[in-house]
Design a protein around this motif. Sequence first.
Motif, mmCIF file in Angstrom:
data_model
loop_
_atom_site.group_PDB
_atom_site.id
_atom_site.type_symbol
_atom_site.label_atom_id
_atom_site.label_comp_id
_atom_site.label_asym_id
_atom_site.label_seq_id
_atom_site.Cartn_x
_atom_site.Cartn_y
_atom_site.Cartn_z
ATOM 1 N N UNK A 148 30.676 42.908 34.409
ATOM 2 C CA UNK A 148 31.612 42.041 33.684
ATOM 3 C C UNK A 148 32.277 42.861 32.590
ATOM 4 N N UNK A 149 33.590 42.706 32.460
ATOM 5 C CA UNK A 149 34.312 43.531 31.493
ATOM 6 C C UNK A 149 35.643 42.885 31.147
ATOM 7 N N UNK A 150 36.216 43.321 30.039
ATOM 8 C CA UNK A 150 37.582 42.953 29.688
ATOM 9 C C UNK A 150 38.518 43.926 30.387
ATOM 10 N N UNK A 151 39.412 43.398 31.200
ATOM 11 C CA UNK A 151 40.362 44.245 31.912
ATOM 12 C C UNK A 151 41.765 43.899 31.441
ATOM 13 N N UNK A 152 42.629 44.876 31.444
ATOM 14 C CA UNK A 152 44.005 44.664 31.015
ATOM 15 C C UNK A 152 44.871 44.321 32.213
ATOM 16 N N UNK A 153 45.762 43.363 31.986
ATOM 17 C CA UNK A 153 46.688 42.966 33.030
ATOM 18 C C UNK A 153 47.999 42.526 32.416
ATOM 19 N N UNK A 154 48.918 42.104 33.262
ATOM 20 C CA UNK A 154 50.223 41.651 32.796
ATOM 21 C C UNK A 154 50.465 40.232 33.293
ATOM 22 N N UNK A 155 50.656 39.313 32.335
ATOM 23 C CA UNK A 155 51.032 37.938 32.641
ATOM 24 C C UNK A 155 52.465 37.743 32.172
ATOM 25 N N UNK A 156 53.364 37.525 33.115
ATOM 26 C CA UNK A 156 54.773 37.299 32.792
ATOM 27 C C UNK A 156 55.299 38.390 31.854
ATOM 28 N N UNK A 157 55.033 39.640 32.261
ATOM 29 C CA UNK A 157 55.518 40.845 31.573
ATOM 30 C C UNK A 157 54.889 41.055 30.198
ATOM 31 N N UNK A 158 53.812 40.364 29.908
ATOM 32 C CA UNK A 158 53.100 40.555 28.643
ATOM 33 C C UNK A 158 51.711 41.089 28.937
ATOM 34 N N UNK A 159 51.354 42.198 28.285
ATOM 35 C CA UNK A 159 50.035 42.771 28.507
ATOM 36 C C UNK A 159 48.976 41.903 27.824
ATOM 37 N N UNK A 160 47.940 41.556 28.564
ATOM 38 C CA UNK A 160 46.889 40.687 28.040
ATOM 39 C C UNK A 160 45.527 41.244 28.416
ATOM 40 N N UNK A 161 44.529 40.872 27.626
ATOM 41 C CA UNK A 161 43.138 41.187 27.942
ATOM 42 C C UNK A 161 42.543 40.014 28.704
ATOM 43 N N UNK A 162 41.888 40.313 29.812
ATOM 44 C CA UNK A 162 41.385 39.274 30.698
ATOM 45 C C UNK A 162 39.887 39.439 30.917
ATOM 46 N N UNK A 163 39.214 38.333 31.128
ATOM 47 C CA UNK A 163 37.802 38.373 31.503
ATOM 48 C C UNK A 163 37.723 38.710 32.991
ATOM 49 N N UNK A 164 37.306 39.928 33.283
ATOM 50 C CA UNK A 164 37.290 40.369 34.671
ATOM 51 C C UNK A 164 36.028 41.126 35.021
ATOM 52 N N UNK A 165 36.160 41.987 36.020
ATOM 53 C CA UNK A 165 35.013 42.736 36.527
ATOM 54 C C UNK A 165 35.456 44.152 36.884
ATOM 55 N N UNK A 166 34.506 45.070 36.823
ATOM 56 C CA UNK A 166 34.739 46.435 37.284
ATOM 57 C C UNK A 166 33.803 46.681 38.465
ATOM 58 N N UNK A 167 34.402 46.981 39.623
ATOM 59 C CA UNK A 167 33.645 47.281 40.835
ATOM 60 C C UNK A 167 33.533 48.800 40.953
ATOM 61 N N UNK A 168 32.333 49.289 41.183
ATOM 62 C CA UNK A 168 32.102 50.734 41.224
ATOM 63 C C UNK A 168 31.413 51.131 42.529
ATOM 64 N N UNK A 169 31.991 52.136 43.178
ATOM 65 C CA UNK A 169 31.353 52.774 44.337
ATOM 66 C C UNK A 169 30.996 54.196 43.910
ATOM 67 N N UNK A 170 29.708 54.490 43.864
ATOM 68 C CA UNK A 170 29.228 55.816 43.475
ATOM 69 C C UNK A 170 28.815 56.575 44.732
ATOM 70 N N UNK A 171 29.425 57.776 44.910
ATOM 71 C CA UNK A 171 29.136 58.607 46.086
ATOM 72 C C UNK A 171 28.429 59.866 45.591
ATOM 73 N N UNK A 172 27.242 60.096 46.089
ATOM 74 C CA UNK A 172 26.430 61.226 45.640
ATOM 75 C C UNK A 172 26.631 62.442 46.552
ATOM 76 N N UNK A 173 26.542 63.661 45.951
ATOM 77 C CA UNK A 173 26.514 64.929 46.684
ATOM 78 C C UNK A 173 27.636 64.995 47.719
ATOM 79 N N UNK A 174 28.862 65.074 47.226
ATOM 80 C CA UNK A 174 30.039 65.029 48.090
ATOM 81 C C UNK A 174 30.053 66.171 49.108
ATOM 82 N N UNK A 175 30.469 65.822 50.320
ATOM 83 C CA UNK A 175 30.744 66.816 51.359
ATOM 84 C C UNK A 175 32.216 66.725 51.704
#
Length: 490
Positions: free
Chosen positions: A370-397
């Motif tokens: 859960x996080x505050x994410x920035x977005x645009x509502x009707x051309x106005x930048x706003x802080x929104x209650x959102x989420x950050x989805x993370x995919x972690x990839x280990x030991x890249x090939x």
Amino acid sequence: MLQKGKSEEPVEKLEFLDNTLDKRLNGVEGQDFHIKCVAKGGQPPPFLSIKIRNEVVKQGNQSVELTIKPISRDLDNALVECIANDSYLNISLSTKAYIYLSLKPLAPVFDRDPVILKETEQLEISCKTTGSRPAALFNWFMEGKNITSYSTQKFTYESTTDMYTTNSVLRYTVVKQNNGQLITCRASNEANPIGISASQPIQVQFAPKIYVNNMTFNYLDNSRVISCNASGNPSNYTYYQWKHTSSNGKLIREMKGKQTGKLVLPLYHIDHSYQDNGIYVCKAGNGIQDKEGIIEQTGYGFVTINAKPVFMPNIKGINKSTTHSKVGRTVELTVKVYSIPKYDSITWYRGINKELQIIHSQKYSLSETSAIVKGFFHDTEVDLDGFIMTLKINNLTTDDFTTYSLQLENNYGSPAEYVVTLELSGNSDLNINQDSSIPVVVGSSIGGLALVLVGAVIIIAIRKTGCKLEKIPDSKTKAESDIHFYQNQE
């Protein structure tokens, strides 16, 4: 003239019973009034008559009694005469008195009608009654509540009528809840202990209270109307421009509504309908100031638009990005999401054509925060209650440098999809082409070789089936405790 016989006697005395020394016959207005006249002595018995204002009202021998049921105030101070008359004895005696009544107060009269005042003003009103004997006392009531303690009284004696006038003044602080309630003054005295009352409703003018209904719409709805309800007195309202703000109060836009208090939300492309989420502030007034001296009153409500998840910042609908890393390193692909209602399905894919659905394993870690994410509502930048989805990839090939897709669903519209391209940057830290998560085991004995083979089988099995991981939150780090790991279902 006949001569008196031995049995004939003159009347010794003629009198009213119960009269006072000052010749008063006391009574109470509205009650039964008794008059009795008695002749003492006299033989034969004298013939008696009672007159009121020179009109004979009752006759009898020796004594006569009259009851007036009930007596009215117009007989107050009336002259009453009792006459003993016997033509045989040739005598005529009389006695006089007058009626003296305790009088009820007459109907009270207000000094103002109607009673109209503002909530911020003090009510001052007087009530007067006349014609009472003795003087009347006032009691005051507001919708049945006794408020006499807020009043004063003044008594005036009228010598010409021997009656009293009472004037009472009430000073009382009203509130808007008193609007429409009855104010009553009641005058009473011993002639009328119950009292006689006058009542009238009071009109309290007050600034309106503003209510905006919370509304929930579907992103496909063609009609979206928000209602602003004002409650004040008078009920003629002026509605001003609406304000649309984010949940943390940042102004997004101002909008003109109707003079009925309705706001019709404009229609946009359905992919942008989520931008109508937020707080809607209505402002209205009826010309009456509140206790702080403010005429324009405000109220607000929440508008919820149920739509599919949106990736932030949503700039021209381009839901993709590129991330760079090197072979042998660990990389985190992050995507910011705004979703009302919250998504209930999360799926990561690997490959341009989504050849592989990614599950939680030693190779891949999937989490949401859960996080505050920035977005645009009707051309106005706003802080929104959102989420950050993370995919972690280990030991890249080298095989890991490809396209990754995130799909989210919440039962509104088609699945929302975000694409991240992982590109190789510069030389890798490890000059190998195999997955560095597979350990390299070196040994010379047969037992050692067997151990290597068993280890390789275990590693291959883990990579195929995946391994469920659980993270133990660190109580010292709040941000980490908000992270949720999940296992995708194949």
